[in-house]
Design an enzyme around this catalytic site. Structure first.
Site: not given
Ligand code: NDP
Length: 443
Positions: A89, A110, A113, A125, A164-165, A208, A239, A375
């Site tokens: 993810k 990630q 996290k 990623k 998204g990123d 976020t 964002n 998410s």
């Protein structure tokens, strides 16, 4: 030489051309020394060597045709870093600076996290060196369709769930989802950050930025303090930045700066978010346009938000955007908290200086985890064919951010690093991951 130092040296030798990846691995592994030293079974199982090597890295070309008929070819990546805790993810970054090393650093971060969120998600990623700036809607759609035509062979609701990123928002996710469904002929929650009309979660857009502020709020509450009356500086205007500003303002703070890749604005009266959203979200224009529309605002080209005196600084743009000189200036100006909304926005040297100077430093892998956590909630809703209310999702997000704060704070205390949330977050994320990896054997 210690086990940790040996592995860091090996990573440097093997990945010499990937500075961001080396930076992320060095920061995390160095802070894990007390735990690693106390647990020789990790070295026996070559746990660190496995943690720093992605399970799989896919590199592919993305050919697409622009509106004038010219053919372009971009390079794209999906790094499936660690699936021990759940399906891979992590987001998709579309930016000209994207390369394998940047995607690997993001995938590595990630993994920790996602572990911290306590939700069942592995780490991954992806992205491409495609630049969405200045492209028409049709060009964006053609790029996204071509990108997904290859990516769809490697992902799935139980395999890998991108999001998204930078450069990938609701529009891009929509085009990618449409192409996935068309080719695979399956409607499943394969991407998060989807539109509300087709399986997206309420509050994912805000998650976020809101989560970042909730994380800081929890720290303040535990110290009989609050956001009310605080001056906050923020970098970025995408964002994460937008919704961090919104929540901080709702809690009574005055946010006086925002930035983009061209420059930054100083608005002593507090950012007018309605105007900022119109400029950046709707018109996709430069931030200088905000200064042209709001009275009393100063625009500066280049970087510089950290020169403005503040109580709380929240870097929310990109990696390595807060350097040692910025850190010195923040400390000299009396800043008390630096909370990362972006991934690794603070250099290693600046991070160390801020912590040594007694500031509260909130590392991104903990403080910006609200996005991926929500998410995870979107995945649960998709699996159960459910749709929770905004309030329900926000309440869960708030609870998750509180838990992450305390997991990091408690782990730091346990290992004698009271108040050091960097060490605490790394240890808390690592322990769960390490237990699961040991349990699953040498894989
Ligand atoms: P967006 O694309 O929405 O916004 C990025 C912002 O940062 C824009 O204002 C952009 O300016 C600016 N920016 C990008 N690159 C640079 C650069 N090289 N120098 C200066 N400014 C730059 O991205 P997000 O808000 O989604 O992401 C921001 C950060 O937060 C990233 O580090 C991301 O990995 C991280 N993050 C995002 C999550 C999410 O849910 N979206 C979750 C967790 C972390 P411009 O408008 O000029 O492009």
């Amino acid at each position: 030489m210690s086990y940790v130092d040996r592995v860091i040296d090996e990573v440097k030798a093997k990945n010499a051309h990937e500075p961001e990846f080396i930076q992320a691995v060095t920061e995390v592994l160095t802070s894990l020394k007390p735990v690693i030293d106390a647990n020789p079974q990790y070295e026996k199982a070559a746990l660190l060597e496995r943690i720093v090597e992605p399970e799989r890295a896919i590199i592919f070309r993305v050919p697409w045709v622009d509106d004038t008929g010219v053919v372009h070819v971009n390079r794209a990546f999906r790094v499936q870093f660690n699936s021990c805790l759940g399906p891979y993810k992590g987001g998709i970054r579309l930016h000209p600076s994207v390369n394998l090393g940047i995607i690997k650093f993001l995938g590595f971060e990630q993994t920790f996290k996602n572990s911290l969120t306590t939700l069942p998600m592995g780490g991954g990623k992806g992205g491409s060196d495609f630049d969405p700036k200045g492209k028409s809607d049709n060009e964006i759609m053609r790029f996204c369709q071509s990108f997904m035509t290859e990516l769809c062979k490697h992902i799935g609701a139980d395999t890998d769930v991108p999001a998204g990123d930078i450069g990938t928002g609701a529009r891009e996710i929509g085009y990618m989802f449409g192409q996935y469904k068309r080719i695979r002929n399956v409607w499943e929650g394969v991407l998060t950050g989807k539109g509300l009309s087709y399986g997206g979660s309420l509050a994912r857009t805000e998650a976020t930025g809101y989560g970042l502020v909730y994380f800081v709020q929890e720290h303040l509450t535990c110290h009989n303090d609050s956001f009310a009356g605080k001056t906050v500086v923020v970098s970025g205007s995408g964002n994460v930045a937008t919704y961090a500003v919104q929540k901080a303002q709702q809690l009574g703070a005055t946010v006086v700066t925002m930035s983009d890749s061209s420059g930054w604005v100083y608005d002593p009266n507090g950012i007018n978010l309605a105007v900022m959203k119109q400029v950046k979200e709707v018109e996709r224009a430069r931030i200088s346009e905000y200064a042209a529309r709001v009275e009393g605002v100063k625009y500066f080209a280049g970087r510089g938000v950290w020169s403005i005196p503040c109580d709380i600084a929240m870097p929310c743009a990109t990696q390595n955007e807060l350097f040692i000189d910025d850190a010195r200036q923040l400390v000299a100006n009396g800043c008390k908290i630096v909370a990362e909304g972006a991934n690794m926005p603070t250099t290693l040297e600046a991070t160390e200086y801020l912590i040594e100077s007694g500031l509260v430093f909130c590392p991104g892998k903990a403080s910006n985890a609200g996005g991926v956590a929500t998410s995870g909630l979107e995945m649960s809703q998709n699996s159960g064919r459910l749709s929770w209310s905004f309030e329900e999702v926000e309440e869960k997000l708030k609870g998750i951010m509180k838990n992450i704060y305390h997991a990091a704070d408690d782990a730091a205390k346990l290992y004698g690093f009271e108040g050091n949330l960097v060490v605490g977050a790394n240890i808390a994320g690592f322990k769960k991951l390490a237990d699961a990896m040991l349990a699953q054997g040498i894989v």
